[in-house]
Design an enzyme around this catalytic site. Structure first.
Site, mmCIF file in Angstrom:
data_model
loop_
_atom_site.group_PDB
_atom_site.id
_atom_site.type_symbol
_atom_site.label_atom_id
_atom_site.label_comp_id
_atom_site.label_asym_id
_atom_site.label_seq_id
_atom_site.Cartn_x
_atom_site.Cartn_y
_atom_site.Cartn_z
ATOM 1 N N SER A 284 -7.229 -4.292 1.095
ATOM 2 C CA SER A 284 -7.171 -3.056 0.776
ATOM 3 C C SER A 284 -6.861 -2.947 -0.896
ATOM 4 O O SER A 284 -6.063 -3.997 -1.370
ATOM 5 C CB SER A 284 -6.275 -2.288 1.552
ATOM 6 O OG SER A 284 -5.845 -0.966 0.950
ATOM 7 N N TYR B 60 2.483 -1.073 5.006
ATOM 8 C CA TYR B 60 0.868 -1.330 4.879
ATOM 9 C C TYR B 60 0.610 -1.874 3.367
ATOM 10 O O TYR B 60 0.021 -2.879 3.587
ATOM 11 C CB TYR B 60 0.156 0.207 5.063
ATOM 12 C CG TYR B 60 -1.214 0.036 4.824
ATOM 13 C CD1 TYR B 60 -2.054 -0.603 5.955
ATOM 14 C CD2 TYR B 60 -2.025 0.169 3.635
ATOM 15 C CE1 TYR B 60 -3.233 -0.530 5.795
ATOM 16 C CE2 TYR B 60 -3.267 -0.057 3.570
ATOM 17 C CZ TYR B 60 -4.026 -0.394 4.600
ATOM 18 O OH TYR B 60 -5.336 -0.662 4.729
#
Length: 251
Positions: free
Chosen positions: A137, A150
């Site tokens: 990501s 995350y």
């Protein structure tokens, strides 16, 4: 685009980016084993292309991953390509993030990614060919508020990418990470619902808010990520390894 590999594994293959990558590879002629925790959505995707093969597995469970490898490779040969895509996210201020939630996110996103690829590494190195792709990501390339576990997990995935790339550099195996921005997937739909609940925004307003975080103010489509994965699997990308490739509208 020439792809000379025969069998790929895609985790989290029932939805979103995983589904798009699996279909792209299958359309290129590869047998693709897709896995996830729930059989029904996997089987629905597998019905879209005879080259797709659904198997349930939990990437956080070492024994479950070992069983997946044993059964899939017995049926379709060794994995030439492994794409660690399975991932989860949640949102909370760091001071409200419990250890349980921290461990849950890192367990899937980082430890699960490692467990996904580890069984393939020796065989790829011995055969002198292979591709490993992590779906990371842009959160692995920069900081972002309210998603500390995350962000930490995706930074870890990029570190793992670079470590494995260095380890396998002379073995004919490439290891790369794809780093999407906000992608129009089921995971994003969950985030949109949370924003609506917490802020009272409409669905359209919440969706636009996420789109505007991408510098080009549009949501990335899963097929765009899948196209990058196909290129990394292709013969054209043999010299690309250890890279973290953003697909984020300019982030």
């Amino acid at each position: 685009m020439n792809v000379s590999f025969a069998h790929a594994l895609v985790t989290g293959g029932a939805t979103g980016i995983g589904r798009a990558i699996a279909l792209e590879l299958a359309n290129a002629g590869m047998d693709v084993t897709i896995c996830g925790r729930r059989a029904e959505p996997l089987e629905k995707v597998a019905a879209e292309n005879p080259k797709l093969h659904a198997m349930t597995a939990d990437v956080t469970d070492e024994a479950s991953v070992a069983r997946l490898y044993e059964e899939a490779e017995a049926a379709r040969g060794p994995f030439d390509v492994v794409i660690a895509n399975a991932g989860i996210a949640s949102s909370a201020p760091a001071h409200k993030t419990t250890l349980e939630e921290w461990n849950r996110i890192l367990g899937v996103n980082l430890t699960g990614a490692f467990l996904t690829v580890r069984p393939a590494l020796k065989g790829m190195a011995d055969r002198g060919r292979g591709r490993v792709i992590f779906v990371a990501s842009v959160a692995g390339l920069r900081g972002s508020a309210y998603v500390a576990p995350y962000v930490a997990s995706k930074h870890g995935v990029i570190g793992l990418t670079r470590a494995l790339a260095a380890e396998l550099l002379k073995k004919g195996v490439t290891v790369n990470a794809i780093c999407p921005g906000y992608v129009e997937t089921e995971m994003l739909e969950e985030s949109i619902r949370r924003v609506m609940e917490k802020t009272g925004r409409s669905e359209a307003e919440a969706r636009q808010g996420f789109a505007e975080i991408n510098p080009n103010h549009r949501l990335v489509q899963p097929e765009e990520v899948a196209a990058a994965a196909l290129w990394l699997v292709s013969d054209a990308a043999i010299s690309v390894t250890g890279e973290a490739i953003p697909i984020s509208g300019g982030a």
